[in-house]
Design a protein around this motif. Structure first.
Motif: not given
Length: 275
Positions: A56-58, A61-64, A81-82, A87-89
């Motif tokens: 999803q990051f690649n 797209k939003k992901a947790k 990880l959010d 950015i990734i929180h």
């Protein structure tokens, strides 16, 4: 009853000593979510959720995802990880670790990567130029005191890979059986097989079914000897449970590695559709 009483008294005394020494017990008994990635001393569950997060990051797209890593004492350390499409929180929570720092660390990270070698797989975050290791998995059979397995598969489980006895059996489906009595995998092949087992979380308890209403059907029996331990599984191609699908996918990976082995490729071809 005396043993139980003694155990309870010992537990209470230990708890009292811990509090007296300034060490607090875990705040609660954390119940993992079905989608939490669980890392517990070599046993990995739901790793596909972390792979899905990277996918999803690649795709921006939003992901947790949450990773739960257990200490030797059984205390959970939580990493969240959010990704918000920018950015990734990152949040690392050790407040449930009675021997840890008991803190919550937060960072913003720009990238997450998965790196695979023949002996290692690791997931890292890049957080403003520094690396944060999320999960590290070793699948190097040479670092184990013992790694052997016996896989029986196919209709009637007539095919067999037995690294313990260095034996390979192939059913030709015409009434003939071929046996190789000095069969061996290379170290690279064994590492790939060991990796497939780890990613299928072979150390955990599995809910598998060895029944099947269709005829004919393939059935499987796997025994793994790792160091001083032993794991045994039986299931069939009809088992479509999450554990059954994961074990069947692992079995397919082992057979793909087998089919690339020179000794296996030298055997006669099967005469039917089932092995």
């Amino acid at each position: 009853m005396k043993n139980i009483t003694a155990f309870l008294l010992s537990s209470l005394l230990l708890a009292g000593c811990s509090q007296a020494n300034g060490v607090n017990p875990p705040l609660d008994n954390y119940n993992p979510d079905p989608k939490d990635v669980i890392d517990s001393h070599g046993s990995i569950e739901h790793l596909e959720e972390l792979d899905r997060f990277i996918e999803q990051f690649n795709k921006q797209k939003k992901a947790k995802v949450r990773i739960v890593q257990y200490t030797i004492e059984g205390d959970p350390i939580l990493t969240d990880l959010d990704y918000d499409r920018e950015i990734i929180h990152y949040q690392h929570d050790t407040t449930r670790d009675q021997y840890g720092s008991g803190s919550i660390t937060k960072k913003t990270c720009q990238n997450i990567t998965k790196t695979e070698t023949n002996t290692e797989t690791y997931y890292n975050l890049n957080c403003s130029g520094t690396q944060e290791e999320i999960i590290y998995i070793e699948h190097d059979t040479s670092s184990q005191d013992r790694f052997e397995f016996n896989l029986k598969y196919g209709v009637g489980k007539k095919n067999e890979i037995n690294t313990k006895d260095q034996q390979l059996v192939k059913n030709l489906q015409n009434g003939e059986m071929v046996t190789v009595s000095d069969f061996q995998f290379s170290e690279e092949e064994l590492n790939r097989i060991y990796k497939a087992m780890i990613f299928a979380n072979y150390l955990s308890e599995k809910k598998l079914s060895d029944s099947c209403k269709q005829k004919p059907y393939e059935s499987y029996e796997l025994t793994v000897w790792i160091n001083g331990g032993e794991r045994h599984f039986e299931w069939t191609e009809c088992d479509q449970s999450p554990d059954g699908q994961k074990m069947s996918a692992m079995k397919d990976q082992i057979l793909e590695i087998l089919k690339q082995n020179e000794a296996y490729r030298a055997l006669p071809a099967s005469k039917g559709n089932y092995e």
